[in-house]
Scaffold this active site. Sequence first.
Site, PDB file in Angstrom:
ATOM      1  N   ASP A   1      52.924  68.528  20.215  1.00 20.52           N
ATOM      2  CA  ASP A   1      54.344  68.355  20.110  1.00 20.52           C
ATOM      3  C   ASP A   1      54.702  66.896  20.097  1.00 20.52           C
ATOM      4  O   ASP A   1      55.695  66.402  20.232  1.00 20.52           O
ATOM      5  CB  ASP A   1      54.958  68.897  21.143  1.00 20.52           C
ATOM      6  CG  ASP A   1      54.656  70.265  21.481  1.00 20.52           C
ATOM      7  OD1 ASP A   1      54.917  71.112  20.575  1.00 20.52           O
ATOM      8  OD2 ASP A   1      54.099  70.803  22.464  1.00 20.52           O
TER       9      ASP A   1
ATOM     10  N   ASP B   1      58.770  73.722  25.062  1.00 24.46           N
ATOM     11  CA  ASP B   1      57.689  74.563  24.271  1.00 24.46           C
ATOM     12  C   ASP B   1      57.153  75.602  25.281  1.00 24.46           C
ATOM     13  O   ASP B   1      57.178  75.596  26.184  1.00 24.46           O
ATOM     14  CB  ASP B   1      56.633  73.317  23.867  1.00 24.46           C
ATOM     15  CG  ASP B   1      55.436  73.953  23.374  1.00 24.46           C
ATOM     16  OD1 ASP B   1      55.755  74.600  22.205  1.00 24.46           O
ATOM     17  OD2 ASP B   1      54.261  74.016  23.604  1.00 24.46           O
TER      18      ASP B   1
END
Length: 792
Positions: free
Chosen positions: A690, A492
């Site tokens: 996430d 990410d």
Amino acid sequence: MKQVNLPIEGMTCAACSTRIEKVLNKMDGVDAKVNLTTEQAAIDYDSDKVTVDDLTERVEKLGYHVKATQSEFDVMGMTCAACSSRIERVLNKQPEIKSATVNLTTESAVVEYYPGNMDDAAIIQRIQKLGYDAKAKSGNAEKADEKEEALKKKKYKLIISALLSLPLFLTMLTHIFGIHLPHIMMNPWFQFALAVPVQFIIGWQFYVGAYKNLRSGGANMDVLVALGTSAAFFYSLYEAVKTVRQPAYQPHLYFETSAVLITLILFGKYLEARAKSQTTRALSSLLSLQAKEARIIRNNEEVMMPVEAVKVGDTLIVKPGEKVPVDGVIVKGYTAIDESMLTGESIPAEKTVTDTVIGATLNKNGHITMRATKVGRDTALQSIVKVVEQAQGSKAPIQRMADMISGYFVPLVIGLAVLTFLVWILFVTPASFEPALVAAIAVLVIACPCALGLATPTSIMVGTGRAAEQGILFKGGEHLERTHAIDTIVLDKTGTVTKGKPEVTDFTGDTETLQYLAASEKASEHPLATAIVDYAKEQQLALKEPEYFEAIPGHGIETQIDGHRILIGNCKLIAEQNIAVSHVVDEMARYEQQGKTAMLIAVDGQIRGIVAVQDTVKASAAAAIHDMQDMGIDVIMLTGDNERTAKAIAQSVGIDNVIAQVLPEDKAEKIRQLQAAGRKVAMVGDGINDAPALALADIGIAIGTGTEVAIEAADVTILGGELTLIPEAIKISHATIRNIKQNLGFAFGYNVLGIPVAALGLLAPWIAGAAMALSSVSVVTNALRLKTINIR
């Protein structure tokens, strides 16, 4: 479903742990994992179908002992029998507590509990929740370390056994090398007198263990030792008795075989216990970090109290040079906190009012007042300890084969020993009892499932402990094993590759536009919104509350302030509202090519300005990504940001593969697509936004500081947020799995080679005993190499 950890005494090899696990798992509503190395059973159970007493009773029936820890407490605030009865009743309802007795007269409580999810602090907190207070029993000396005591006992037994066995060992040398010894030492009754205490006092533990196992329908190492040494001892006794009737008879004695075997096995167990004690040092060092006392404000006075006495909401004072006792928030003062024990960051973090502080970190120079927010097992340090305990107590899939084999191992060895005896007495040396007996004894004593049982869990204990020291928390042994197979890492962007603390770098527009922008973003929790609000505050602008707010994931936000409709976001969002964007496209592209996130601000259908925000890349990102790529791992950056910005940041850290403009809910789908292509994927994120992708990935890696440990969301947690720990985690996984395979190869190879050699009569029983004892020591010693392996 509830969980309890039961400490089990009496397990001597993998056959024991496997049998206990099988029997427990046959119970309705029970899922148990028994670890030989930690001597614990981690059990998930349905409390409607089974109780902890049922579990302990079943283990006890198998011939083992479930050991409970006993603690004494002073209880304050009781006024009548109803008080003591209530405390006693509530404590006894806790599944981890075996028994609790509360005495009103002495104002004390004696609690016997199973450690794991329960400890002294948790018991004190439970009593405090009832409206009373408690503390550890005053005047009691600290309990001696049980493992150290057990090690001392093993040492004393070994010394006595060695002293008694030495003369018998010398008689063995007489037979081999023709050494002359005093006549008394060759006397069968002198040898008998030396062998009896070794066989039946020092070696009684093997008989007890064998009896308990056989009684419950199982068999373990104790059975092999008891059978082998008893055969040698009683055959020697039979030969000695012959000399009474026939004084001229030359007996064939094997007293030295039984005594020396027991001594060598005790020696091996002593070395094994000493080596195993070193595998838990990482956990002990973590626990030793915690402060012992806290300076609490009680009745407007500073009182030094044990850290266990701190309650949520208490006001504490931490002076320069002192450890922060528990997790909390600063309410007064300014300081710098050394958080290196959790984050690995050597530079102290500056802290002031409203900032969070973590228990066990060191206050460097300021005098602060703080409010406790997490105490006992809820603190960040205890959360880390819990993860390490769970990981060290878990089983990796690679261990299943060893467990399956060890379950059948002892009966198979007994069968092979009987077969060896029959083949020798019937075919090799017909009608000659001694060679057949010696070969059978050698088979019994050289085969031991201990090494098989220790091969995997010992390596996992050392590997996860080593990882924890580096700031890497593996949630379990299975995650440690799977990590080494990773071939693709998805990162990410925000908070992972970048610092996650963006700043406004450019703004075009007037003051009113900035006020609209900052007031709109004030209602958002996005890191970019925080940067914009901070930018406006620096210019001392007054911000109104939006009358309406809607977040449009992946695109921007829509708000209303003073009746004005405000849109903030990318070109796509603005264009969809039929607002002309062609005149600002080039300027937006310029910002994005610089790696900045640019947003348009539209008020009542007119573009009023552009704001550009940039999140700086972590200093360690490029080196960490280069290390991963050198390991043959494909690194991908996944982000909701626009493609130009994403590629600019990716290029600065050496990432070629970028997946941009992905909505949060679509990140998991991208992981699924990579897995469908046959890749083993690790997802690295903050563990919150996430979470779906982390859960779906083969390995989910959460990045965060000690206060943001995403234990539930990820399989691996990286403390401190440094990406360099990711390749280190993979290297630790590779090293641990390689170490496990070495151990299993050694354990299997040892038995595969040793048993045939013993069956062929090429191995004296005492040499077989020495080899068996040292096999377990070798496995543990090899596992301990992980403590010093270079992972940088």
